[in-house]
Design a protein around this motif. Structure first.
Motif, PDB file in Angstrom:
ATOM      1  N   GLU A  29       0.924  -1.086  -0.166  1.00 53.36           N
ATOM      2  CA  GLU A  29       0.040  -0.128  -0.117  1.00 53.36           C
ATOM      3  C   GLU A  29       0.918   1.182  -0.081  1.00 53.36           C
ATOM      4  O   GLU A  29       1.882   1.272   0.333  1.00 53.36           O
ATOM      5  N   ALA A  30       0.261   2.128  -0.468  1.00 53.14           N
ATOM      6  CA  ALA A  30       0.913   3.642  -0.392  1.00 53.14           C
ATOM      7  C   ALA A  30       0.082   4.880  -0.245  1.00 53.14           C
ATOM      8  O   ALA A  30      -1.097   4.673  -0.974  1.00 53.14           O
ATOM      9  N   ARG A  31       0.383   5.834   0.288  1.00 57.53           N
ATOM     10  CA  ARG A  31      -0.467   6.843   0.757  1.00 57.53           C
ATOM     11  C   ARG A  31       0.248   8.032   0.602  1.00 57.53           C
ATOM     12  O   ARG A  31       1.256   8.178   1.441  1.00 57.53           O
ATOM     13  N   LEU A  32       0.057   8.914  -0.316  1.00 52.25           N
ATOM     14  CA  LEU A  32       0.909  10.177  -0.426  1.00 52.25           C
ATOM     15  C   LEU A  32      -0.070  11.704  -0.380  1.00 52.25           C
ATOM     16  O   LEU A  32      -1.265  11.395  -0.662  1.00 52.25           O
ATOM     17  N   GLU A  33       0.401  12.449  -0.164  1.00 54.43           N
ATOM     18  CA  GLU A  33      -0.195  13.933   0.101  1.00 54.43           C
ATOM     19  C   GLU A  33       0.842  14.641  -0.950  1.00 54.43           C
ATOM     20  O   GLU A  33       1.901  14.909  -0.497  1.00 54.43           O
ATOM     21  N   VAL A  34       0.091  15.356  -1.928  1.00 53.47           N
ATOM     22  CA  VAL A  34       0.838  16.060  -2.770  1.00 53.47           C
ATOM     23  C   VAL A  34       0.004  17.432  -3.234  1.00 53.47           C
ATOM     24  O   VAL A  34      -1.125  17.405  -2.975  1.00 53.47           O
ATOM     25  N   ASP A  35       0.585  18.338  -3.713  1.00 58.24           N
ATOM     26  CA  ASP A  35      -0.084  19.569  -4.247  1.00 58.24           C
ATOM     27  C   ASP A  35      -0.939  19.489  -5.423  1.00 58.24           C
ATOM     28  O   ASP A  35      -0.732  18.588  -6.053  1.00 58.24           O
ATOM     29  N   PRO A  36      -1.946  20.090  -5.396  1.00 52.65           N
ATOM     30  CA  PRO A  36      -2.878  19.885  -6.577  1.00 52.65           C
ATOM     31  C   PRO A  36      -2.078  20.548  -7.804  1.00 52.65           C
ATOM     32  O   PRO A  36      -1.269  21.357  -7.552  1.00 52.65           O
ATOM     33  N   GLU A  37      -2.855  20.102  -8.876  1.00 53.14           N
ATOM     34  CA  GLU A  37      -2.460  20.620 -10.060  1.00 53.14           C
ATOM     35  C   GLU A  37      -3.236  21.382 -10.706  1.00 53.14           C
ATOM     36  O   GLU A  37      -2.932  22.228 -11.613  1.00 53.14           O
ATOM     37  N   ILE A  38      -4.636  21.336 -10.631  1.00 50.92           N
ATOM     38  CA  ILE A  38      -5.589  22.396 -11.143  1.00 50.92           C
ATOM     39  C   ILE A  38      -6.650  22.627 -10.147  1.00 50.92           C
ATOM     40  O   ILE A  38      -6.782  21.883  -9.072  1.00 50.92           O
ATOM     41  N   ALA A  39      -7.213  23.632 -10.374  1.00 43.53           N
ATOM     42  CA  ALA A  39      -8.491  24.313  -9.596  1.00 43.53           C
ATOM     43  C   ALA A  39      -9.683  24.558 -10.685  1.00 43.53           C
ATOM     44  O   ALA A  39      -9.363  25.192 -11.618  1.00 43.53           O
ATOM     45  N   ARG A  40     -10.667  24.083 -10.180  1.00 47.18           N
ATOM     46  CA  ARG A  40     -11.937  24.351 -10.880  1.00 47.18           C
ATOM     47  C   ARG A  40     -12.900  25.347 -10.217  1.00 47.18           C
ATOM     48  O   ARG A  40     -13.230  25.217  -9.093  1.00 47.18           O
ATOM     49  N   LEU A  41     -13.575  26.312 -11.142  1.00 47.52           N
ATOM     50  CA  LEU A  41     -14.389  27.231 -10.516  1.00 47.52           C
ATOM     51  C   LEU A  41     -15.765  26.656 -11.389  1.00 47.52           C
ATOM     52  O   LEU A  41     -15.847  26.595 -12.528  1.00 47.52           O
ATOM     53  N   GLY A  42     -16.674  26.808 -10.762  1.00 56.57           N
ATOM     54  CA  GLY A  42     -18.234  26.962 -11.313  1.00 56.57           C
ATOM     55  C   GLY A  42     -18.813  28.473 -11.365  1.00 56.57           C
ATOM     56  O   GLY A  42     -18.758  28.888  -9.830  1.00 56.57           O
ATOM     57  N   ILE A  43     -19.222  28.863 -12.543  1.00 54.42           N
ATOM     58  CA  ILE A  43     -19.758  29.907 -12.688  1.00 54.42           C
ATOM     59  C   ILE A  43     -21.161  29.959 -13.111  1.00 54.42           C
ATOM     60  O   ILE A  43     -21.472  29.482 -14.288  1.00 54.42           O
ATOM     61  N   THR A  44     -22.072  30.513 -12.439  1.00 56.18           N
ATOM     62  CA  THR A  44     -23.438  30.479 -12.904  1.00 56.18           C
ATOM     63  C   THR A  44     -23.949  31.912 -13.134  1.00 56.18           C
ATOM     64  O   THR A  44     -24.130  32.770 -12.083  1.00 56.18           O
ATOM     65  N   VAL A  45     -24.287  32.284 -14.453  1.00 52.47           N
ATOM     66  CA  VAL A  45     -24.756  33.592 -14.887  1.00 52.47           C
ATOM     67  C   VAL A  45     -26.126  33.654 -14.955  1.00 52.47           C
ATOM     68  O   VAL A  45     -26.763  32.644 -15.577  1.00 52.47           O
ATOM     69  N   THR A  46     -26.962  34.424 -14.455  1.00 54.17           N
ATOM     70  CA  THR A  46     -28.535  34.558 -14.417  1.00 54.17           C
ATOM     71  C   THR A  46     -28.951  35.783 -14.843  1.00 54.17           C
ATOM     72  O   THR A  46     -28.085  36.886 -14.747  1.00 54.17           O
ATOM     73  N   ALA A  47     -30.386  35.917 -15.412  1.00 57.23           N
ATOM     74  CA  ALA A  47     -30.543  37.024 -15.938  1.00 57.23           C
ATOM     75  C   ALA A  47     -32.394  36.926 -15.895  1.00 57.23           C
ATOM     76  O   ALA A  47     -32.786  35.817 -15.735  1.00 57.23           O
ATOM     77  N   ARG A  48     -32.899  37.990 -15.937  1.00 59.14           N
ATOM     78  CA  ARG A  48     -34.423  38.126 -15.970  1.00 59.14           C
ATOM     79  C   ARG A  48     -34.949  39.251 -16.747  1.00 59.14           C
ATOM     80  O   ARG A  48     -34.085  40.238 -17.047  1.00 59.14           O
ATOM     81  N   LEU A 140      -6.062  16.603  -9.157  1.00 62.48           N
ATOM     82  CA  LEU A 140      -4.668  16.181  -9.816  1.00 62.48           C
ATOM     83  C   LEU A 140      -5.170  15.750 -11.455  1.00 62.48           C
ATOM     84  O   LEU A 140      -6.403  15.395 -11.453  1.00 62.48           O
ATOM     85  N   ARG A 141      -4.430  15.923 -12.274  1.00 63.57           N
ATOM     86  CA  ARG A 141      -4.625  15.321 -13.734  1.00 63.57           C
ATOM     87  C   ARG A 141      -4.716  13.808 -13.539  1.00 63.57           C
ATOM     88  O   ARG A 141      -3.844  13.255 -12.831  1.00 63.57           O
ATOM     89  N   PRO A 142      -5.419  13.255 -14.449  1.00 64.08           N
ATOM     90  CA  PRO A 142      -5.394  11.807 -14.555  1.00 64.08           C
ATOM     91  C   PRO A 142      -4.448  11.422 -14.682  1.00 64.08           C
ATOM     92  O   PRO A 142      -3.806  10.298 -14.245  1.00 64.08           O
ATOM     93  N   ASN A 143      -3.238  11.905 -15.390  1.00 62.80           N
ATOM     94  CA  ASN A 143      -2.101  11.315 -16.019  1.00 62.80           C
ATOM     95  C   ASN A 143      -0.919  11.956 -15.025  1.00 62.80           C
ATOM     96  O   ASN A 143       0.238  11.907 -15.230  1.00 62.80           O
ATOM     97  N   SER A 144      -1.204  12.370 -13.760  1.00 63.72           N
ATOM     98  CA  SER A 144      -0.393  12.991 -12.775  1.00 63.72           C
ATOM     99  C   SER A 144       0.733  12.031 -12.477  1.00 63.72           C
ATOM    100  O   SER A 144       0.248  10.878 -12.354  1.00 63.72           O
ATOM    101  N   PRO A 145       2.013  12.757 -12.409  1.00 67.08           N
ATOM    102  CA  PRO A 145       2.943  11.844 -11.985  1.00 67.08           C
ATOM    103  C   PRO A 145       2.724  11.077 -10.365  1.00 67.08           C
ATOM    104  O   PRO A 145       3.446  10.263 -10.067  1.00 67.08           O
ATOM    105  N   ALA A 146       1.863  11.782  -9.439  1.00 64.72           N
ATOM    106  CA  ALA A 146       1.658  11.220  -8.358  1.00 64.72           C
ATOM    107  C   ALA A 146       1.141   9.906  -8.409  1.00 64.72           C
ATOM    108  O   ALA A 146       1.423   9.276  -7.647  1.00 64.72           O
TER     109      ALA A 146
END
Length: 240
Positions: A29-48, A140-146
């Motif tokens: 077994e192996a458990r690692l803690e690494v820095d993230p590679e990407i950050a996602r934001l969700g933006i919802t724009v509304t109008a009326r 992390l990216r799916p192909n992350s070296p981690a």
């Protein structure tokens, strides 16, 4: 009547080795803690608007404003995607189907790799009228070296554990018989959790203030990577 004997090809394999070639089964077994590679934001724009066309025109304008703002950050933004879009009539209370107004909504996802720009972009998006911002979601990216590092570490641990068992019996490993990847998973949060850890929302009514809000100080969340393997080895017969 004589029952036919099974041929050598039909004889079942011995699952636990033999006295001349004992087997060792271990788990690595192996458990690692690494820095993230990407950050996602969700933006919802509304109008009326009071009619469908007015709501659609307003939504188009606000959507373009949000996209143009995101694109000003250049290479810091790796990916921008538009998701769901809707125009919904709002009915007046009472009998009948009289439409009071139309509400429009469009969802945008932005993926950033430069975390120094993340706080400023988040604040500026949240400062837009009728705009909701959720996130960030670190990943992390799916192909992350981690992931590769965790898998290799799990294999090394399996070999080391098997070697220690063999040494305890006064013998040594002879050969690897089987190596099974029984699961390697990243415990990062899903792209759109039901209850995100942070949520920012712009003012729903009224114009934005003239002063620009200070950038948020967002600390990247460490990512946990887990890998696990099963391994079987043969060893030289121990002297018991």
């Amino acid at each position: 009547m004589t029952t036919p004997q099974p041929t050598p090809a039909q004889e079942p394999a011995v699952p636990y080795g033999t006295p001349d070639a004992p087997r060792i089964a271990v788990r690595g077994e192996a458990r690692l803690e690494v820095d993230p590679e990407i950050a996602r934001l969700g933006i919802t724009v509304t109008a009326r608007g009071k009619d469908r066309r007015a709501a659609l025109d307003d939504l188009t304008r606000r959507n373009t404003l949000a996209l143009d703002l995101i694109k000003t950050y250049g290479e810091a933004v790796e990916k921008v995607e538009t998701g769901s879009f809707s125009i919904t009539p709002q009915l007046k209370e009472g009998r009948g189907e009289r439409i009071h107004a139309y509400h429009g909504r469009v969802h945008i996802t932005a993926e950033l790799t430069d975390f120094t720009a993340l706080g400023e972009l988040t604040t500026r998006l949240a400062d837009l009228d009728l705009t909701q911002v959720t996130g960030p979601w670190w990943a992390l990216r799916p192909n992350s070296p981690a992931h590769r590092q965790a898998r290799q570490q799990a294999v090394r641990e399996a070999v080391q554990r098997a070697r220690e068992y063999a040494e305890a019996l006064g013998t040594s490993l002879a050969a690897l018989v089987e190596l099974a990847d029984i699961g390697a998973e990243n415990t990062q949060p899903p792209a759109y959790p039901a209850n995100p850890g942070s949520r920012m929302r712009s003012a729903a009514y009224g114009a934005a203030e003239d002063t620009t809000a200070a950038p948020l100080d967002l600390e990247p969340q460490r990512q946990r990577v887990y890998a696990q393997v099963n391994a079987r080895f043969t060893m030289a017969p121990p002297q018991l």
